[in-house]
Write a protein that holds these residues in place. Sequence first.
Motif, PDB file in Angstrom:
ATOM      1  N   ARG A 103       0.168   5.843  11.485  1.00 40.59           N
ATOM      2  CA  ARG A 103      -0.449   6.882  10.642  1.00 40.59           C
ATOM      3  C   ARG A 103      -0.512   8.232  11.358  1.00 40.59           C
ATOM      4  N   HIS A 122      -8.752   3.682   4.953  1.00 36.36           N
ATOM      5  CA  HIS A 122      -8.027   3.903   3.692  1.00 36.36           C
ATOM      6  C   HIS A 122      -8.298   2.752   2.717  1.00 36.36           C
ATOM      7  N   GLY A 151       3.674  -0.123   2.970  1.00 40.16           N
ATOM      8  CA  GLY A 151       2.523   0.288   3.779  1.00 40.16           C
ATOM      9  C   GLY A 151       2.910   1.014   5.047  1.00 40.16           C
ATOM     10  N   GLY A 152       2.330   0.594   6.146  1.00 36.82           N
ATOM     11  CA  GLY A 152       2.592   1.244   7.428  1.00 36.82           C
ATOM     12  C   GLY A 152       3.874   0.759   8.092  1.00 36.82           C
ATOM     13  N   PHE A 171       0.731   8.042  -1.273  1.00 36.31           N
ATOM     14  CA  PHE A 171       0.138   7.806   0.051  1.00 36.31           C
ATOM     15  C   PHE A 171      -1.386   7.648  -0.038  1.00 36.31           C
ATOM     16  N   ASP A 172      -1.847   6.496   0.350  1.00 37.88           N
ATOM     17  CA  ASP A 172      -3.286   6.160   0.367  1.00 37.88           C
ATOM     18  C   ASP A 172      -3.930   6.079  -1.016  1.00 37.88           C
ATOM     19  N   ARG A 181       7.941   6.250   8.819  1.00 36.81           N
ATOM     20  CA  ARG A 181       8.049   4.810   9.034  1.00 36.81           C
ATOM     21  C   ARG A 181       9.513   4.367   9.146  1.00 36.81           C
ATOM     22  N   ASP A 239      -6.311   1.920  -0.276  1.00 36.77           N
ATOM     23  CA  ASP A 239      -5.268   1.432  -1.205  1.00 36.77           C
ATOM     24  C   ASP A 239      -5.069  -0.084  -1.109  1.00 36.77           C
ATOM     25  N   ASN A 240      -4.923  -0.625   0.098  1.00 35.75           N
ATOM     26  CA  ASN A 240      -4.674  -2.067   0.223  1.00 35.75           C
ATOM     27  C   ASN A 240      -5.865  -2.905  -0.249  1.00 35.75           C
ATOM     28  N   GLY A 249       0.856  -1.194   0.000  1.00 35.01           N
ATOM     29  CA  GLY A 249       0.000   0.000   0.000  1.00 35.01           C
ATOM     30  C   GLY A 249       0.888   1.238   0.000  1.00 35.01           C
ATOM     31  N   ASN A 250       0.390   2.294  -0.499  1.00 31.98           N
ATOM     32  CA  ASN A 250       1.162   3.510  -0.805  1.00 31.98           C
ATOM     33  C   ASN A 250       1.999   3.294  -2.073  1.00 31.98           C
TER      34      ASN A 250
HETATM   35  N1  HSE Z   1      -1.820   3.778   2.999  1.00 29.17           N
HETATM   36  C1  HSE Z   1      -1.732   3.070   4.228  1.00 29.17           C
HETATM   37  C2  HSE Z   1      -0.807   3.808   5.162  1.00 29.17           C
HETATM   38  C3  HSE Z   1      -1.210   1.685   3.985  1.00 29.17           C
HETATM   39  O1  HSE Z   1       0.189   4.330   4.707  1.00 29.17           O
HETATM   40  O2  HSE Z   1      -1.079   3.847   6.356  1.00 29.17           O
HETATM   41  C4  HSE Z   1      -1.108   0.865   5.232  1.00 29.17           C
HETATM   42  O3  HSE Z   1      -0.823  -0.461   4.906  1.00 29.17           O
END
Ligand code: HSE
Length: 319
Positions: free
Chosen positions: A197, A151, A271-272, A19-20, A245, A153-154, A13-14
Motif C-alpha cells: 500500500r 481499509h 487486492g494487494g 481502490f478501497d 502491484r 473493502d474486504n 478487494g478494490n
Molecule cells: N483495498 C486494499 C488494498 C485491498 O488495495 O490495499 C487489500 O486486499
Amino acid sequence: MKEILLRAPATIGNFGPGFDIFSLALEKPYDEIKINLWERASALDISSPEGLSHENINIKVSGRDEGLPVSVKDNTAGVAAEEFFKRINSHIGVDIEIKKLMASGSGLGSSGASACGTVYGLNKLFGSNLSNDEIIDIASKGELASGNVAHSDNVAGCLLGGFVLIKNFNPLEVVKIEIPDIPIVMSVMKKKERTTRGQIPKTMSLDKVKEQMSYCAQLVYAIMSKDLEQIGRAINDDYISEPVRAKSIPKYREIKKKILDAGAYGVNISGGGSSVFAICKKENIDDIAEIMKNEFPANEVIITRASNEGIREIAQEER
Ligand code: HSE
C-alpha cells in the motif's frame, strides 16, 4: 450461546478501479473461524476498556498457513476482537480458532476474513445487535495488523457477499448490490512484501482521476445491468493499484494480454496482490485456466465465481 462456527469467504478487494471502496465476494476459497467464549466467562467481565488484557484473547491458526502470527496485536482477528470489546465496553475471555483454507498474503482478503469473522461471531455471541456498518467499521480496524491501514473493502465484501461499495467513509456506510453469475479464474500468488500500500502514489493527474471515476461509474452501471462483458471491461483498467502491484508479477502486461486474447472480458490484480484474476464466460474458463497454469507454473489456479452470500454460520458436520 458459547460457541459459533463460521465460513468467511475470500474477496477481491478494490475489484478493479474501486481502490478501497469496491469488493466482490467469492464462492471459494474461504476460511473457517470458530469462536468460543470461556466457560468462566462471567467471572472475567470487566466494565472498563482499561481492563482489556491480551491474555484473555487466545488465537490459534491451523490449516494451510500455520505460520501466521497468533499474538493479539499482530493478528487481524486479535486487533478486531480488542476493538469489539472496546466498543461494547466489556470484555471476557475468548478463543479464536482460524482454519486457513485460503492462501494468506495473496490479495484474497484473508486478513479481512479473519477480522470480519471475529467481529461477526462476537456480535452474535454477545447479542450486541451491532449494525452491518458497525461490524464492518470495527473489523476494518483489524486490518491495521496486516497493512497498517484500516481499509473496509474486504471486510465489507466478506460480511455481506455480492458486490459491495463504500458509499461514505465517515460515518462508514456500505451498500451491497446483488450480482449475476460471474465466472472467475484466479492464479494465486503470495506477494513478497507484507504490504504494498505504501508504494501507491498519493496524487494523480486530473485527467487520470476523470478516467478512473468513469471506470468506477461503468462498473456500478454494469453490475446493476448484470452485463458480464461490461463488468469485465470496467475492471480491466485501474490507475491506482494495478500499476504498483503489477511490478511484482513477472511479465504481467504480456500475460494479461494473452488472457484477454483468449476471450476474458477483464483481467486485473486482486487486492494487494499478487494474485491475478480474470472474468470470463463459462466457455472460456478452461482455456484461461490453461494459460494461467502455463504462465504462472508455480501458482495454484482456482476456478470460482462471485457469490451473493457473505459470511455464514456452519454446522459442525459441514466442517
Ligand atoms: N483495498 C486494499 C488494498 C485491498 O488495495 O490495499 C487489500 O486486499
